[in-house]
Design a protein around this motif. Structure first.
Motif, PDB file in Angstrom:
ATOM      1  N   ALA A 254      39.635  13.523  74.938  1.00 49.45           N
ATOM      2  CA  ALA A 254      39.920  13.149  73.554  1.00 49.45           C
ATOM      3  C   ALA A 254      41.013  14.029  72.956  1.00 49.45           C
ATOM      4  O   ALA A 254      41.923  13.539  72.268  1.00 49.45           O
ATOM      5  CB  ALA A 254      38.641  13.238  72.716  1.00 49.45           C
ATOM      6  N   LEU A 255      40.943  15.339  73.199  1.00 53.08           N
ATOM      7  CA  LEU A 255      41.966  16.252  72.696  1.00 53.08           C
ATOM      8  C   LEU A 255      43.330  15.933  73.303  1.00 53.08           C
ATOM      9  O   LEU A 255      44.358  15.938  72.612  1.00 53.08           O
ATOM     10  CB  LEU A 255      41.572  17.699  73.010  1.00 53.08           C
ATOM     11  N   GLY A 256      43.342  15.631  74.595  1.00 52.34           N
ATOM     12  CA  GLY A 256      44.602  15.280  75.245  1.00 52.34           C
ATOM     13  C   GLY A 256      45.223  14.016  74.659  1.00 52.34           C
ATOM     14  O   GLY A 256      46.438  13.946  74.448  1.00 52.34           O
ATOM     15  N   VAL A 257      44.389  13.009  74.379  1.00 53.52           N
ATOM     16  CA  VAL A 257      44.896  11.773  73.783  1.00 53.52           C
ATOM     17  C   VAL A 257      45.441  12.039  72.383  1.00 53.52           C
ATOM     18  O   VAL A 257      46.512  11.540  72.010  1.00 53.52           O
ATOM     19  CB  VAL A 257      43.783  10.705  73.742  1.00 53.52           C
ATOM     20  N   ASP A 258      44.722  12.844  71.589  1.00 50.56           N
ATOM     21  CA  ASP A 258      45.188  13.160  70.240  1.00 50.56           C
ATOM     22  C   ASP A 258      46.503  13.923  70.266  1.00 50.56           C
ATOM     23  O   ASP A 258      47.425  13.637  69.493  1.00 50.56           O
ATOM     24  CB  ASP A 258      44.124  13.971  69.491  1.00 50.56           C
ATOM     25  N   LEU A 259      46.595  14.919  71.134  1.00 48.87           N
ATOM     26  CA  LEU A 259      47.843  15.676  71.242  1.00 48.87           C
ATOM     27  C   LEU A 259      48.979  14.792  71.737  1.00 48.87           C
ATOM     28  O   LEU A 259      50.117  14.894  71.264  1.00 48.87           O
ATOM     29  CB  LEU A 259      47.648  16.870  72.187  1.00 48.87           C
ATOM     30  N   GLY A 260      48.673  13.900  72.696  1.00 45.83           N
ATOM     31  CA  GLY A 260      49.706  13.003  73.209  1.00 45.83           C
ATOM     32  C   GLY A 260      50.262  12.098  72.129  1.00 45.83           C
ATOM     33  O   GLY A 260      51.484  11.923  72.021  1.00 45.83           O
ATOM     34  N   ASN A 261      49.392  11.526  71.283  1.00 47.97           N
ATOM     35  CA  ASN A 261      49.891  10.617  70.255  1.00 47.97           C
ATOM     36  C   ASN A 261      50.694  11.375  69.205  1.00 47.97           C
ATOM     37  O   ASN A 261      51.706  10.887  68.713  1.00 47.97           O
ATOM     38  CB  ASN A 261      48.720   9.844  69.630  1.00 47.97           C
ATOM     39  N   LEU A 262      50.307  12.609  68.888  1.00 51.04           N
ATOM     40  CA  LEU A 262      51.053  13.381  67.895  1.00 51.04           C
ATOM     41  C   LEU A 262      52.402  13.836  68.437  1.00 51.04           C
ATOM     42  O   LEU A 262      53.407  13.858  67.709  1.00 51.04           O
ATOM     43  CB  LEU A 262      50.225  14.590  67.453  1.00 51.04           C
ATOM     44  N   ILE A 263      52.448  14.192  69.707  1.00 49.56           N
ATOM     45  CA  ILE A 263      53.721  14.580  70.314  1.00 49.56           C
ATOM     46  C   ILE A 263      54.689  13.395  70.365  1.00 49.56           C
ATOM     47  O   ILE A 263      55.886  13.522  70.069  1.00 49.56           O
ATOM     48  CB  ILE A 263      53.483  15.151  71.726  1.00 49.56           C
ATOM     49  N   LEU A 264      54.170  12.215  70.699  1.00 49.33           N
ATOM     50  CA  LEU A 264      55.023  11.031  70.763  1.00 49.33           C
ATOM     51  C   LEU A 264      55.521  10.607  69.380  1.00 49.33           C
ATOM     52  O   LEU A 264      56.613  10.046  69.248  1.00 49.33           O
ATOM     53  CB  LEU A 264      54.258   9.879  71.419  1.00 49.33           C
ATOM     54  N   LEU A 265      54.719  10.860  68.349  1.00 49.48           N
ATOM     55  CA  LEU A 265      55.140  10.516  66.986  1.00 49.48           C
ATOM     56  C   LEU A 265      55.978  11.600  66.333  1.00 49.48           C
ATOM     57  O   LEU A 265      56.599  11.358  65.290  1.00 49.48           O
ATOM     58  CB  LEU A 265      53.905  10.249  66.112  1.00 49.48           C
ATOM     59  N   TYR A 266      56.013  12.793  66.941  1.00 50.53           N
ATOM     60  CA  TYR A 266      56.696  13.928  66.314  1.00 50.53           C
ATOM     61  C   TYR A 266      58.189  13.680  66.149  1.00 50.53           C
ATOM     62  O   TYR A 266      58.786  14.055  65.142  1.00 50.53           O
ATOM     63  CB  TYR A 266      56.463  15.188  67.151  1.00 50.53           C
ATOM     64  N   GLY A 267      58.806  13.035  67.128  1.00 44.34           N
ATOM     65  CA  GLY A 267      60.250  12.821  67.070  1.00 44.34           C
ATOM     66  C   GLY A 267      60.667  11.615  66.251  1.00 44.34           C
ATOM     67  O   GLY A 267      61.848  11.272  66.213  1.00 44.34           O
ATOM     68  N   MET A 268      59.729  10.987  65.587  1.00 43.30           N
ATOM     69  CA  MET A 268      60.036   9.792  64.794  1.00 43.30           C
ATOM     70  C   MET A 268      60.724  10.209  63.503  1.00 43.30           C
ATOM     71  O   MET A 268      60.194  10.979  62.704  1.00 43.30           O
ATOM     72  CB  MET A 268      58.729   9.040  64.499  1.00 43.30           C
ATOM     73  N   ASP A 269      61.914   9.688  63.255  1.00 42.24           N
ATOM     74  CA  ASP A 269      62.722  10.101  62.107  1.00 42.24           C
ATOM     75  C   ASP A 269      62.350   9.361  60.834  1.00 42.24           C
ATOM     76  O   ASP A 269      62.184   9.964  59.779  1.00 42.24           O
ATOM     77  CB  ASP A 269      64.217   9.888  62.400  1.00 42.24           C
ATOM     78  N   GLN A 270      62.240   8.046  60.911  1.00 44.95           N
ATOM     79  CA  GLN A 270      62.053   7.233  59.713  1.00 44.95           C
ATOM     80  C   GLN A 270      60.570   6.897  59.523  1.00 44.95           C
ATOM     81  O   GLN A 270      60.021   6.047  60.201  1.00 44.95           O
ATOM     82  CB  GLN A 270      62.886   5.949  59.802  1.00 44.95           C
ATOM     83  N   ARG A 271      59.964   7.621  58.585  1.00 44.93           N
ATOM     84  CA  ARG A 271      58.577   7.353  58.211  1.00 44.93           C
ATOM     85  C   ARG A 271      58.487   7.377  56.694  1.00 44.93           C
ATOM     86  O   ARG A 271      59.157   8.185  56.044  1.00 44.93           O
ATOM     87  CB  ARG A 271      57.618   8.414  58.780  1.00 44.93           C
TER      88      ARG A 271
END
Length: 341
Positions: A254-271
């Motif tokens: 569960a922690l790995g999935v949460d960290l993975g989704n946050l890392i993938l969303l981290y580089g998102m510019d337009q939010r």
């Protein structure tokens, strides 16, 4: 036939009285949002207070959770009335609107449903309810993501509106008397060179309704990240069924999935601001992994008990520290292991 007419007349009269009283309540909510806010605050305070007057057993928490769920549903009901009255409903399809509302309801009552399942069916009933809730919620969120391009989905999907009459009336939109079409008012129209030719958006969408903000379009890594976040409860449940609650594997998965989704969303510019708030919330909620088993059982519990023991020596905090020490293990079993929040 006479009896049928009497019964039909009775139910017709009952329905008319209900409709009349409902319209009166809607009018009162529209004209008195500050009074509604005070009533909601009292209701919510009573719900919080009810937690302190029950025992520490899981099943004894059922009635406080019911009170808390009802208070949330009362706020949700009033939000819907205000959105309709001030034309703040986002322009969506009927299906998307219903899915969003049902998701919001599920977020409000999921813990109560779990405790009710425990009360009725024991641990078997509890896990049946948990699985059903998460499967249903995952399906709804994936439909909203892929079919309606919902972007980064907040929890709950529909946020609480601000109960401010002046702010509501300055929403910048109105409804045509004959056509019924929702349009921008002249006062809210910007300079012609800066017009976007769509309904006005503010820092909070319309007053207190940030879901009006334009959604980000997810694709590639960001889309994968959001899918990971939506599927994390099911991944955790699957690992629990395979390895058991005492194993570290469900916790790490569960922690790995949460960290993975946050890392993938981290580089998102337009939010938009609502999506930024949701991503920040997800980062902060990583702290809850310290209160989830088996980390809590093996490491955090001793440290939390030591801290509460220290604060218990301070005058005025003895009762609070003692209550927290008694309630925390039970609350940990209910709130800090699996929920999407």
């Amino acid at each position: 036939m006479d009896e049928e007419k009497i019964v039909a007349t009775f139910f017709s009269s009952l329905r008319d009285k209900y409709c009349e009283r409902w319209r009166s309540y809607e009018t009162w909510v529209k004209e008195n949002p500050e009074e509604i806010a005070r009533a909601e605050g009292i209701f919510r305070s009573l719900a919080y207070a009810s937690y302190m007057f029950t025992g520490t057993e899981v099943q004894q928490q059922l009635y406080p959770e019911l009170a808390y769920a009802v208070s949330n549903l009362y706020v949700f009901l009033n939000d819907n009335i205000l959105r309709k009255a001030y034309h703040l409903c986002r322009q969506t399809s009927f299906t998307e609107e219903r899915l969003t509302k049902w998701l919001t309801i599920i977020e409000h009552i999921e813990v109560f449903l779990e405790l009710a399942g425990t009360r009725i069916g024991g641990q078997f009933g509890r896990w049946i309810v948990i699985a059903a809730v998460h499967i249903l919620r995952t399906i709804f969120r994936l439909i909203l993501l892929f079919k309606y391009h919902s972007g980064i989905q907040p929890v709950p999907p529909l946020t609480t509106m601000k109960r401010d009459t002046a702010l509501l009336k300055r929403s910048g939109i109105t409804e045509g008397q004959r056509s019924g079409r929702v349009i921008r008012t002249l006062d809210a129209a910007p300079d012609i060179n800066h017009r976007a030719w769509r309904l006005p958006e503010t820092d909070q969408g319309s007053p207190g309704t940030p879901e009006h903000l334009e959604r980000s379009q997810l694709s590639g890594p960001t889309l994968v990240g959001e899918v990971l976040h939506i599927s994390r409860p099911l991944v955790h449940l699957a690992c629990l069924s395979l390895f058991g609650r005492k194993s570290w594997k469900p916790w790490m998965a569960a922690l790995g999935v949460d960290l993975g989704n946050l890392i993938l969303l981290y580089g998102m510019d337009q939010r938009n601001k609502l999506e930024d708030k949701e991503v920040n919330r997800r980062w902060l909620l990583l702290i809850l992994y310290l209160l989830r088993s088996p980390c809590f059982d093996n490491y955090s519990k001793a440290r939390v008990d030591g801290f509460l023991g220290t604060t218990g020596r301070i005058w005025g905090l003895q009762t609070l520290s003692k209550s927290m020490k008694e309630y925390l293990p039970k609350w940990q079993q209910i709130y800090f292991y699996n929920w999407l929040q």
